[in-house]
Design a protein around this motif. Sequence first.
Motif, mmCIF file in Angstrom:
data_model
loop_
_atom_site.group_PDB
_atom_site.id
_atom_site.type_symbol
_atom_site.label_atom_id
_atom_site.label_comp_id
_atom_site.label_asym_id
_atom_site.label_seq_id
_atom_site.Cartn_x
_atom_site.Cartn_y
_atom_site.Cartn_z
ATOM 1 N N GLN A 144 3.986 -13.776 -3.900
ATOM 2 C CA GLN A 144 4.073 -12.319 -3.770
ATOM 3 C C GLN A 144 5.383 -11.802 -4.361
ATOM 4 O OE1 GLN A 144 3.493 -11.795 0.458
ATOM 5 N NE2 GLN A 144 1.327 -11.306 0.197
ATOM 6 N N SER A 171 2.574 -3.766 -8.266
ATOM 7 C CA SER A 171 1.682 -4.615 -7.479
ATOM 8 C C SER A 171 2.094 -4.606 -6.005
ATOM 9 C CB SER A 171 1.659 -6.040 -8.013
ATOM 10 O OG SER A 171 2.921 -6.660 -7.854
ATOM 11 N N LYS A 194 7.182 -13.219 -6.674
ATOM 12 C CA LYS A 194 7.103 -13.369 -8.129
ATOM 13 C C LYS A 194 6.253 -12.250 -8.735
ATOM 14 C CE LYS A 194 5.694 -16.651 -11.685
ATOM 15 N NZ LYS A 194 5.059 -17.939 -11.953
ATOM 16 N N ALA A 195 5.116 -11.963 -8.111
ATOM 17 C CA ALA A 195 4.237 -10.910 -8.626
ATOM 18 C C ALA A 195 4.934 -9.560 -8.568
ATOM 19 C CB ALA A 195 2.933 -10.879 -7.826
ATOM 20 N N CYS A 196 5.691 -9.322 -7.510
ATOM 21 C CA CYS A 196 6.393 -8.039 -7.374
ATOM 22 C C CYS A 196 7.519 -7.918 -8.397
ATOM 23 C CB CYS A 196 6.937 -7.889 -5.962
ATOM 24 S SG CYS A 196 5.644 -7.686 -4.735
ATOM 25 N N GLU A 228 7.553 -9.323 -11.345
ATOM 26 C CA GLU A 228 6.938 -9.134 -12.656
ATOM 27 C C GLU A 228 6.294 -7.758 -12.789
ATOM 28 O OE1 GLU A 228 4.222 -12.378 -13.127
ATOM 29 O OE2 GLU A 228 5.816 -13.863 -13.283
ATOM 30 N N ASN A 229 5.736 -7.276 -11.694
ATOM 31 C CA ASN A 229 5.014 -6.007 -11.731
ATOM 32 C C ASN A 229 5.267 -5.266 -10.421
ATOM 33 O OD1 ASN A 229 3.295 -3.904 -12.161
ATOM 34 N ND2 ASN A 229 1.429 -5.119 -12.246
#
Length: 122
Positions: free
Chosen positions: A50, A60, A52-54, A56-57
């Motif tokens: 989570q 999200s 990492k996703a945040c 990167e984007n």
Amino acid sequence: MDDTQLPLELDLLKSGGEVYKLIGPVLVKQDLEEAKQNVTKRMDYIRNMQAKACAENPSSLLKMDIETLETEIIPIQNSILIKKRTDDLLSGLDKKQDAHRESISKLQQQYQQAQVKASMKT
């Protein structure tokens, strides 16, 4: 079961407690300590993914927050609707009860008056 709830549930088990893991269509017995370690590792992995996703984007994170809020809001809204229906039903029942009490009171008064008249005739 909610992932945040699972570690708490595992902590409630006594040291000899039985834990089963679902692997495909089969439940396989698992050691309690091993289950706790697996859950902890899985929770760490999910948090890292989570984060990492945040990173990167960032949008999200907002999407995840909105989805989380939606899953929390819907049950709350349903509870509010049920409470409103219950309150409306109770209010209606209270009004009916008051009306019946009033009717009974009038009938009691009429009965007492009839008794008084009957006793005067004798």
